[in-house]
Design a protein around this motif. Structure first.
Motif, PDB file in Angstrom:
ATOM      1  N   THR A  51      -3.524  -2.596  -4.630  1.00  0.00           N
ATOM      2  CA  THR A  51      -2.206  -3.209  -4.436  1.00  0.00           C
ATOM      3  C   THR A  51      -1.163  -2.177  -4.016  1.00  0.00           C
ATOM      4  OG1 THR A  51      -0.580  -4.723  -5.371  1.00  0.00           O
ATOM      5  CG2 THR A  51      -1.465  -3.070  -6.850  1.00  0.00           C
ATOM      6  N   VAL A  52      -0.305  -2.579  -3.102  1.00  0.00           N
ATOM      7  CA  VAL A  52       0.790  -1.736  -2.617  1.00  0.00           C
ATOM      8  C   VAL A  52       1.954  -2.665  -2.280  1.00  0.00           C
ATOM      9  CG1 VAL A  52       1.546  -0.161  -0.794  1.00  0.00           C
ATOM     10  CG2 VAL A  52      -0.817  -0.096  -1.573  1.00  0.00           C
ATOM     11  N   GLY A  53       3.170  -2.261  -2.608  1.00  0.00           N
ATOM     12  CA  GLY A  53       4.325  -3.040  -2.177  1.00  0.00           C
ATOM     13  C   GLY A  53       5.190  -3.519  -3.314  1.00  0.00           C
ATOM     14  N   SER A  56       4.321  -6.894  -6.938  1.00  0.00           N
ATOM     15  CA  SER A  56       3.228  -6.304  -7.711  1.00  0.00           C
ATOM     16  C   SER A  56       2.460  -7.365  -8.483  1.00  0.00           C
ATOM     17  CB  SER A  56       3.797  -5.268  -8.680  1.00  0.00           C
ATOM     18  OG  SER A  56       4.673  -5.917  -9.588  1.00  0.00           O
ATOM     19  N   SER A  81      -1.199  -5.906  -0.084  1.00  0.00           N
ATOM     20  CA  SER A  81      -1.916  -4.710   0.336  1.00  0.00           C
ATOM     21  C   SER A  81      -2.091  -4.697   1.843  1.00  0.00           C
ATOM     22  CB  SER A  81      -3.298  -4.661  -0.328  1.00  0.00           C
ATOM     23  OG  SER A  81      -4.010  -3.519   0.075  1.00  0.00           O
ATOM     24  N   GLU A  82      -2.035  -3.511   2.417  1.00  0.00           N
ATOM     25  CA  GLU A  82      -2.316  -3.316   3.837  1.00  0.00           C
ATOM     26  C   GLU A  82      -3.748  -2.837   4.038  1.00  0.00           C
ATOM     27  OE1 GLU A  82      -0.184  -3.680   6.506  1.00  0.00           O
ATOM     28  OE2 GLU A  82       1.457  -4.374   5.252  1.00  0.00           O
ATOM     29  N   GLU A  83      -4.430  -2.561   2.947  1.00  0.00           N
ATOM     30  CA  GLU A  83      -5.757  -1.966   3.010  1.00  0.00           C
ATOM     31  C   GLU A  83      -6.783  -2.925   3.611  1.00  0.00           C
ATOM     32  OE1 GLU A  83      -8.780  -0.014  -0.205  1.00  0.00           O
ATOM     33  OE2 GLU A  83      -6.670   0.566  -0.271  1.00  0.00           O
TER      34      GLU A  83
END
Length: 158
Positions: A51-53, A56, A81-83
């Motif tokens: 998770t990113v951003g 949450s 997430s951008e992953e």
């Protein structure tokens, strides 16, 4: 019912999805079973690790497909997430103005009760209208069986 309105830019989610019917409350019966499964098999922890951003926690994303004959909704368990992941799918959540509703109490009943209140009480009396086909639930790391569990429902509005 506590609600705030926020503006949010578009963001991407990564996760898994399943399709459900609204008919005969299939979604209300089956989605809690999906949550039990992903909590037990480690999917939730795996998703939390990417998770990113700003948004949450674990997201339960509802994509209304009721205009299609064969299904009424896709339900995602995902994270912002951008992953890239070979195991999970991606979806872009569009930029929007969001009504963010607080949910307090154990799952799934507290979440289902607030959804019902939104559409039976808040929407009919609010100056806002729903503006989109994607809404989501945001789950914190609180114990989902606790009376003190905090989560949110995000609905796009205009």
């Amino acid at each position: 019912m506590k609600v705030r309105v926020v503006e949010k830019e578009a963001f991407k989610i990564t996760g898994m999805k399943k399709s459900y019917l609204f008919r005969e409350d299939e979604n209300l019966r089956e989605i809690p079973k999906l949550w039990d499964e992903v909590n037990k098999n480690g999917t939730v922890n795996e998703l939390l690790s990417i998770t990113v951003g700003e948004v949450s926690g674990i997201l339960g994303v509802c994509v209304d497909k009721s205009e299609e004959a064969d299904k009424n909704m896709d339900y995602w368990i995902a994270v912002a997430s951008e992953e890239e992941s070979a195991k999970y799918e991606k979806l872009e959540i569009p930029a929007s103005k969001w009504a963010v509703f607080e949910v307090h109490g154990p799952m799934p009943y507290s979440m289902q009760n607030v959804w019902q209140q939104i559409y039976s009480e808040w929407m009919p009396t609010s100056t806002y209208q729903q503006a989109g086909y994607i809404s989501f639930e945001r789950y914190t790391e609180d114990d989902p069986s606790s009376e003190d569990c905090y989560s949110e429902i995000w609905i796009p509005v205009k």
